[in-house]
Structure formats: structure tokens, C-alpha cells
Design a protein around this motif. Sequence first.
Motif, mmCIF file in Angstrom:
data_model
loop_
_atom_site.group_PDB
_atom_site.id
_atom_site.type_symbol
_atom_site.label_atom_id
_atom_site.label_comp_id
_atom_site.label_asym_id
_atom_site.label_seq_id
_atom_site.Cartn_x
_atom_site.Cartn_y
_atom_site.Cartn_z
ATOM 1 N N ARG A 80 61.521 38.560 57.617
ATOM 2 C CA ARG A 80 60.485 38.416 56.593
ATOM 3 C C ARG A 80 60.082 36.955 56.396
ATOM 4 N NH1 ARG A 80 62.625 42.470 53.245
ATOM 5 N NH2 ARG A 80 61.411 44.270 53.912
ATOM 6 N N LYS A 81 61.095 36.116 56.374
ATOM 7 C CA LYS A 81 60.827 34.687 56.166
ATOM 8 C C LYS A 81 59.932 34.144 57.286
ATOM 9 C CE LYS A 81 64.541 31.925 55.665
ATOM 10 N NZ LYS A 81 65.842 31.651 55.130
ATOM 11 N N LYS A 106 55.907 32.793 57.337
ATOM 12 C CA LYS A 106 55.428 31.538 57.929
ATOM 13 C C LYS A 106 54.369 31.785 58.997
ATOM 14 C CE LYS A 106 59.839 29.862 58.599
ATOM 15 N NZ LYS A 106 60.757 29.072 59.404
ATOM 16 N N LYS A 107 53.957 33.067 59.103
ATOM 17 C CA LYS A 107 52.929 33.481 60.068
ATOM 18 C C LYS A 107 53.418 33.447 61.514
ATOM 19 C CE LYS A 107 50.122 35.036 57.433
ATOM 20 N NZ LYS A 107 50.398 36.455 57.441
ATOM 21 N N CYS A 108 54.718 33.548 61.685
ATOM 22 C CA CYS A 108 55.275 33.581 63.049
ATOM 23 C C CYS A 108 55.261 34.999 63.611
ATOM 24 C CB CYS A 108 56.743 33.114 63.015
ATOM 25 S SG CYS A 108 56.943 31.379 63.359
ATOM 26 N N ILE A 109 55.096 35.095 64.903
ATOM 27 C CA ILE A 109 55.390 36.338 65.626
ATOM 28 C C ILE A 109 56.905 36.335 65.815
ATOM 29 C CG2 ILE A 109 55.148 37.531 67.842
ATOM 30 C CD1 ILE A 109 52.378 36.107 68.090
ATOM 31 N N MET A 137 61.651 47.866 57.271
ATOM 32 C CA MET A 137 60.565 47.022 56.761
ATOM 33 C C MET A 137 59.332 47.835 56.364
ATOM 34 S SD MET A 137 60.787 43.710 59.232
ATOM 35 C CE MET A 137 60.010 42.691 57.989
ATOM 36 N N HIS A 138 59.467 49.169 56.414
ATOM 37 C CA HIS A 138 58.343 50.063 56.112
ATOM 38 C C HIS A 138 57.105 49.671 56.917
ATOM 39 C CE1 HIS A 138 60.889 51.566 52.953
ATOM 40 N NE2 HIS A 138 61.065 50.325 52.550
ATOM 41 N N ALA A 139 57.284 49.559 58.205
ATOM 42 C CA ALA A 139 56.167 49.161 59.076
ATOM 43 C C ALA A 139 55.092 50.241 59.080
ATOM 44 C CB ALA A 139 56.683 48.938 60.494
#
Length: 402
Positions: free
Chosen positions: A122-123, A127-130, A164-166
Motif C-alpha cells: 500500500r505504501k 507513492k505511485k509505484c508499480i 487488498m480488495h482488488a
Amino acid sequence: MSLIVQKFGGTSVANAERINNVANIVTETYSKGNDVVVVVSAQGDTTDELIAKGNEINPNASKRERDMLVSAGEQISIALLAMAIEKLGFPVVSLLGWQAGFQTSSAHTTARIKRVIPNRIRKELDKKCIVIVAGFQGLSRYDDITTLGRGGSDTSAVAIAASMHADLCQIYTDVEGVYTADPRLVKNAKKLKAISYDEMLELATLGAQVLNNRSVEMAKKYNIELEVLSSMVKAPGTIVKEIGKMEKMLISGVAKDADIARISIVGVPDQPGFAFKIFSKLASKNINVDIILQSIGHNGKKDISFTIPKDRAEDAEKLVNEYAEAIGAKETIISTEVAKISIVGAGMESHAGVATKMFEALYDAQINIQMIATSEIKVSVLIDKKDADRAVTAIHDKFFEQ
Ligand code: ASP
Ligand code: MG
């Protein structure tokens, strides 16, 4: 914006070109504004090669060290994929199972996922990381690396999607989806648009090796929609989900399983308790018995036949021989020249005559049936292995070519 989990199997990341291809798929999904978590398997035959390497040094090595060894395969692929994505100019981070929060049982080489605590994932997404996660591995409560059993990366992906409830969990593989029969065998096999969890589970156990069983069980439990699709060919895949009554197909597929053996115990005393004793002996050795056939008693004797996985045939034969001798049965016969052919369909529940149609197809092809087993959504027959491919085609034609 959606959260999408994408899983890529070993063939999809087998070499540099394929890894670059996967990087394109992932970054395309990300560029549409989605959060993307990617799960990858070890490249190509890496896992097999690592196992072989271990056996060369010590065939009796502890399971803990085996896990330490084979989990390295996934570590290689996550780093390589992250590098390919860096090259395309996107923010990316690779994580091992433990970093991604995979807590498992301590049953090394066949560990079960207990929970995923996706704080770090999540963190990184914030941070907008893949985020690229190593499939097939986790950490036991003793802080040791574990693996989930062969083909376990599918389950890793579904576990992340569940925790993560994707919005979507895509399983990219080397086939374009789930077919009505093995397309390498049956030319007219059709790709299914959708299939229910239960049908997929039956097909998975029946040897249609598209998805790992446990992953489908978990997807069903947490109601995660899966899409099975190809990483090489751009086309919609097959959706695995809960399917409503109206949508149910009469038959979804025909499957073949040739990795089985048949054991017959001839001349068992026709008295209570014998079936119980033999099957409890097999169960105590964790040998799964599938189709069972018992004849009507005759002159105080009966015959019991059943099928088991081929790789357990030797163990089972030993057990059964000892038992047969102890009870004075006439003989035991074991054959690995058999195959199980099954039709699976959720619509069967409410339609009569499906089994008959299957038997007719086999009769038309002059193929003899040795044993039959049915469940609510499945009919299986045991036949001679040499007839197996012909049987699949004949049954598939009967149900799908009209
Ligand atoms: N690399 C592991 C295997 O080959 C896990 C996987 O592919 O899902 O079994
Ligand atoms: Mg693999």
C-alpha cells in the motif's frame, strides 16, 4: 481508478524479450490510471532446475533449505521485470514474499497462506509505484522462507487481490483462456467467455492445467473475479466467476487425465468392513482415491477397483498387496494404461441425459468404458489410455459440433 493485480507465469517471463513484453503490458495498465500490483513466477524451467541442483548436492536435504533454494527463482524474475519497467521510465519496486506481507504456515514446500498484510504494498502504491511481488513464497512464524507448492504463484496473486480488495485479478499465461477441450488435441476447441468457480475447480483437478487449484478455491471463497488470458496474444480471455442459473452452460469442457492408475482387488470376502479398511489404509498414507467400483458379491466374494494418482501407484500397490494377502483375496491387478475422461458443466444439475450423450459418443467411437463416476456437475469415465485422445475428440464433437 482501479486496483488491478496481474500475474505472469514462468513462460511469460522466460527471457529478456518476454520480460520486456510483460513490462509493456504492466505499464500500459498503469498508464490508464490504475494501481498495479504484479506477481511473477520463476523464469521458464528455473524452478525445476533449482530442484535438480539441490538434489545433485543432497537428495535428502531438509525442506527448509529446499525452500530457501527454490524461492530464489522468483527473486530473479521480480528484479528483472522491475529493471525492464525502470528502463521504460516508470516508478517501480520489487518485493519478496515476506516484504509484501505473506505470512504462511510452516509446512515447508507446501505452505498455506495464512494472511497477507499488504502495508508495504500500500505504501508503495501511495507513492505511485508499480509493485512487483515474488509469487510462490512467504514467511513462516519462525521467520523462515516458505514456498506454497508447485504452481503456487496463482494463489499468491489471488491472495493479494483478496487482501487488498482488488477490482480485477488477471492471470496471464501461455494460453488464451480456458477452452472446451485442450486446443492442442481438439482442433475445434472453443475459448470460453466465462466459467464458474466450481467448473474451473473440476477442470483444474481433471488435468486442464490452466489455473492452480488452490487459487480457484481462494478466489471462490473471497469472490474474486479472475481473468485468464495470454501474455503473447492480445485478446479477451476467460472470466472465472460465480455464474447465474440462466447463464450456465450445459457442458463447459471435456478433460483428460492420463496420470492415474487403476487397482483391482479380486476375491475380497463379501462382508462388512473390508472397503472401510482398505480405503482408510490408503487415506492414512495420503493417497487420494478417486473413482471406486465394487461388484455385487458372488459366492461370498466381491471385487473392489479404484483409481489413484499414478505417482502414488507404487506406494498403493505395496499397501494393497499386503492387505490382500492378509484377508486372503485372490489377487490384485494394477494398471497404469488407463485414462480418465470427464465432462464438466454446471448446467448438468438441471438437465437429464447428459451422461447418456457422453456414453453414446464413446459407443459410436467403439471405446469401452471400464468405470463411471458422476457428481452434480461432472461425469467421468475410465477407459484404456490408448483411446484417450480419440475419446476426447468424439465427446467434444458430440456436445459442441451441432
Ligand atoms: N515457480 C513455481 C513453480 O514452478 C511457482 C509457479 O510457477 O507458480 O512451481
Ligand atoms: Mg513455474
